[in-house]
Design a protein around this motif. Structure first.
Motif, PDB file in Angstrom:
ATOM      1  N   TYR A   1      14.237  31.758  72.842  1.00  0.00           N
ATOM      2  CA  TYR A   1      12.978  32.629  74.139  1.00  0.00           C
ATOM      3  C   TYR A   1      13.722  33.443  74.293  1.00  0.00           C
ATOM      4  CZ  TYR A   1      11.867  27.390  74.184  1.00  0.00           C
ATOM      5  OH  TYR A   1      11.071  26.326  74.233  1.00  0.00           O
TER       6      TYR A   1
ATOM      7  N   VAL B   1       8.433  31.507  78.917  1.00  0.00           N
ATOM      8  CA  VAL B   1       7.420  32.198  78.383  1.00  0.00           C
ATOM      9  C   VAL B   1       6.664  33.045  79.118  1.00  0.00           C
ATOM     10  CG1 VAL B   1       5.179  32.186  77.349  1.00  0.00           C
ATOM     11  CG2 VAL B   1       7.058  30.835  76.030  1.00  0.00           C
TER      12      VAL B   1
ATOM     13  N   TRP C   1       2.202  38.095  71.316  1.00  0.00           N
ATOM     14  CA  TRP C   1       3.454  37.122  71.258  1.00  0.00           C
ATOM     15  C   TRP C   1       4.323  37.776  71.464  1.00  0.00           C
ATOM     16  CZ3 TRP C   1      -0.625  34.465  69.196  1.00  0.00           C
ATOM     17  CH2 TRP C   1      -0.999  34.994  68.695  1.00  0.00           C
TER      18      TRP C   1
ATOM     19  N   ALA D   1       6.752  34.983  72.845  1.00  0.00           N
ATOM     20  CA  ALA D   1       6.650  33.304  71.969  1.00  0.00           C
ATOM     21  C   ALA D   1       5.707  33.665  70.308  1.00  0.00           C
ATOM     22  CB  ALA D   1       5.332  32.741  73.209  1.00  0.00           C
TER      23      ALA D   1
ATOM     24  N   TRP E   1       6.926  32.298  68.223  1.00  0.00           N
ATOM     25  CA  TRP E   1       6.989  30.988  67.210  1.00  0.00           C
ATOM     26  C   TRP E   1       5.223  30.253  67.089  1.00  0.00           C
ATOM     27  CZ3 TRP E   1       9.301  30.953  72.397  1.00  0.00           C
ATOM     28  CH2 TRP E   1       8.245  30.224  73.067  1.00  0.00           C
ATOM     29  N   THR E   2       5.320  31.245  68.417  1.00  0.00           N
ATOM     30  CA  THR E   2       2.975  31.060  68.420  1.00  0.00           C
ATOM     31  C   THR E   2       2.597  31.892  67.350  1.00  0.00           C
ATOM     32  OG1 THR E   2       2.753  32.024  70.105  1.00  0.00           O
ATOM     33  CG2 THR E   2       3.529  29.663  71.197  1.00  0.00           C
TER      34      THR E   2
ATOM     35  N   ASP F   1      12.055  22.394  72.635  1.00  0.00           N
ATOM     36  CA  ASP F   1      10.682  22.752  73.040  1.00  0.00           C
ATOM     37  C   ASP F   1      11.006  22.323  74.861  1.00  0.00           C
ATOM     38  OD1 ASP F   1       8.039  22.312  72.538  1.00  0.00           O
ATOM     39  OD2 ASP F   1       8.189  20.020  73.738  1.00  0.00           O
TER      40      ASP F   1
END
Ligand code: FAD
Length: 484
Positions: free
Chosen positions: A327, A406, A433, A436, A438-439, A462
């Motif tokens: 994060y 986030v 981005w 986050a 990973w998105t 998560d």
């Protein structure tokens, strides 16, 4: 004390490493008695071992104080060991008949000082304590029912109503020192890290003049928009006075008086100055609380939280400490802490929430890490704030309010300036981005030169799952409490 006295007086320095606005030093200077400024190195001065970053600061702050005292004619005497035994040695060596000190309010320190005063008095040595570190002495701000406050807003009001502002004092220009005493050297105490030297990124000027410079810089810039600016970690929007205040290099009265004066002179809006005063009020609230409720150093202020089903997650804790949680805003904060010994307040809240809620790790683990790594590590502030975030403290954030790392990042570091500074491997990602990664689509990551899991970790937990797990744990303690 009469001015004709000739026996020397010890001024026992602890968390008051300054000349100005120092009640104990002012008192002795006014009597004209010979003075022995003494610092006793006791790694457990607060009642718990000092953290490493605090040691770094102390090393430099003592050198600065020693220079100031030397110039005034009374060199700082350095000794180490048990405080009472050491004081007695110095008393025997010098014939001193009084010890003056500015009080410490941490519970163990408070008790120790009372015992020392009692013991010395029995042997004919006067011991006097002053308040040189807080706006008001803990114990002096109480509710109508004569109890300590547990809620911040009424505490602040009562504090500002009741606290008596002392006259500003530049401090003595000359002191009558005592010749012929041999002490230790700061170097003997090994407070500065050598192998390895992890402090190369510590950009601070410990000492009284460093504190004054920090205050001037703050008044000339950040204070004008403090209310909003203080929440933006990528900007220099706060005073950075915390370590200076902790070590007593500046009195809190001097800091708030200067802010209010700037408002009076029209240099900053009054509401900004008062916002700063209220933050200094949080420092008071923390110290007063710990003083009145010593158990909160070890246990939850709200007893039901002692039943919390904390997880034993060594790996998660280690990733958090190293700034490798996946994060970005959490990792940026933890890396800023390691590199500089300080972390922005907004990010302290985010990383603390992540540890106690997303990872469900006991707040005491986080408190201990901060204690070791912060240059402003302060028992009252650290414990109070950790418990505040955990939901177990006085006037704490409700437990169910769980920060989303986030959206917190997006809200307070929208342009990713803070993350890019402290997590440079993500610098190539666009604002969209950066909080986050990973998105982000694979091609976006590839274009920024990032492979998740190799260049930067995938999230170690998560958030939605962690959030639910934390809320379930809370439900359990609530239903256990309701059954009682
Ligand atoms: P500014 O915004 O300029 O504030 C001025 C002063 O007010 C600070 O120097 C500090 O003395 C005081 N202050 C501001 N906020 C708080 C607060 N929430 N609680 C108590 N005092 C406050 N602060 C410490 O001094 N030592 C700690 O060990 C500490 N641990 C913390 C742990 C956590 C989990 C959190 C969320 C906060 C902690 N704080 C601690 C409070 C706060 O983060 C720092 O005081 C602040 O970031 C210091 O930066 P500054 O001097 O630029 O603050």
């Amino acid at each position: 004390m009469s001015s004709s006295r000739s026996r020397p007086v010890i001024v026992w320095f602890r968390r008051d490493l300054r000349i100005a606005d120092n009640p104990a030093l002012t008192e002795v200077a006014a009597t004209g008695a010979p003075v022995i400024p003494l610092y006793i190195h006791d790694p457990a001065l607060d009642g718990r071992p000092m953290g490493a970053a605090s040691g770094w600061w102390l090393d430099k702050s003592l050198r600065a104080l020693a220079t100031e005292l030397e110039e005034r004619g009374a060199p700082l005497l350095l000794r180490s060991g048990d405080p009472e035994a050491t004081l007695r040695v110095v008393i025997n060596e010098t014939g001193a008949d009084a010890v003056l000190m500015n009080r410490m309010f941490e519970p163990a320190a408070w008790e120790r000082d009372a015992e020392i005063a009692h013991g010395l008095k029995a042997d004919g040595v006067a011991c006097r304590g002053f308040n040189g570190t807080m706006l008001a002495r803990p114990g002096s701000v109480r509710t109508g029912q004569d109890a300590p406050y547990r809620v911040f807003t009424p505490f602040l009001k009562a504090l500002l109503d009741k606290a008596e502002e002392p006259a500003p004092r530049d401090g003595p220009r000359t002191l009558d020192g005592v010749a012929g005493l041999t002490g230790e050297a700061v170097d003997d105490w090994g407070l500065h890290p050598l192998r390895p030297d992890w402090s190369t990124g510590f950009d601070w000027t410990p000492g009284e003049s460093g504190a004054r410079e920090a205050l001037s810089r703050f008044l000339a810039g950040p204070l004008t928009v403090y209310g909003e600016g203080r929440d933006i970690p990528g900007e220099d929007g706060t005073s950075r006075l915390s370590p200076h205040l902790h070590f007593g290099e500046i009195s809190p009265w001097r800091a708030i008086r200067a802010a209010r004066q700037a408002a009076k002179d029209g240099r900053v809006p009054g509401k900004q100055a008062e916002k700063f005063v209220s933050e200094v009020g949080w420092r008071e609230f923390s110290t007063h609380l710990l003083h009145h409720f010593p158990y909160m150093a070890e246990r939850a202020f709200r007893p039901e939280f002692e039943a919390m089903a904390w997880r034993d997650d060594g790996e998660g804790l280690e990733a958090w400490k190293r700034g490798m949680t996946g994060y970005p805003v959490v990792d940026a904060g933890m890396r800023q802490l390691w590199a500089t010994g300080w972390m922005h307040n907004r990010v302290r809240m985010i990383v603390a929430s992540f540890l106690v809620k997303d990872l469900l790790v006991d707040w005491r683990e986080g408190e201990a890490w901060f204690w070791d790594t912060l240059v402003d590590a302060d028992m009252g502030a650290n414990i109070q704030n950790w418990q505040w975030v955990a939901g177990s403290g006085a006037d704490a954030a409700p437990y169910f309010r769980i920060f989303n790392p986030v959206t917190q990042g997006e809200k307070f570091d929208g342009e990713g300036k803070y993350v890019r500074r402290w997590v440079p491997e993500l610098a190539g990602l666009s604002d969209r981005w950066i909080h986050a990664p990973w998105t982000a689509p694979t091609e976006v990551l590839a274009a920024a030169g990032i492979r998740l899991g190799r260049d930067y970790p995938a999230p170690i937990v998560d958030h939605a799952m962690g959030r639910k797990r934390a809320l379930d744990a809370l439900e359990q303690i609530k239903s256990a409490r309701d059954k009682d």
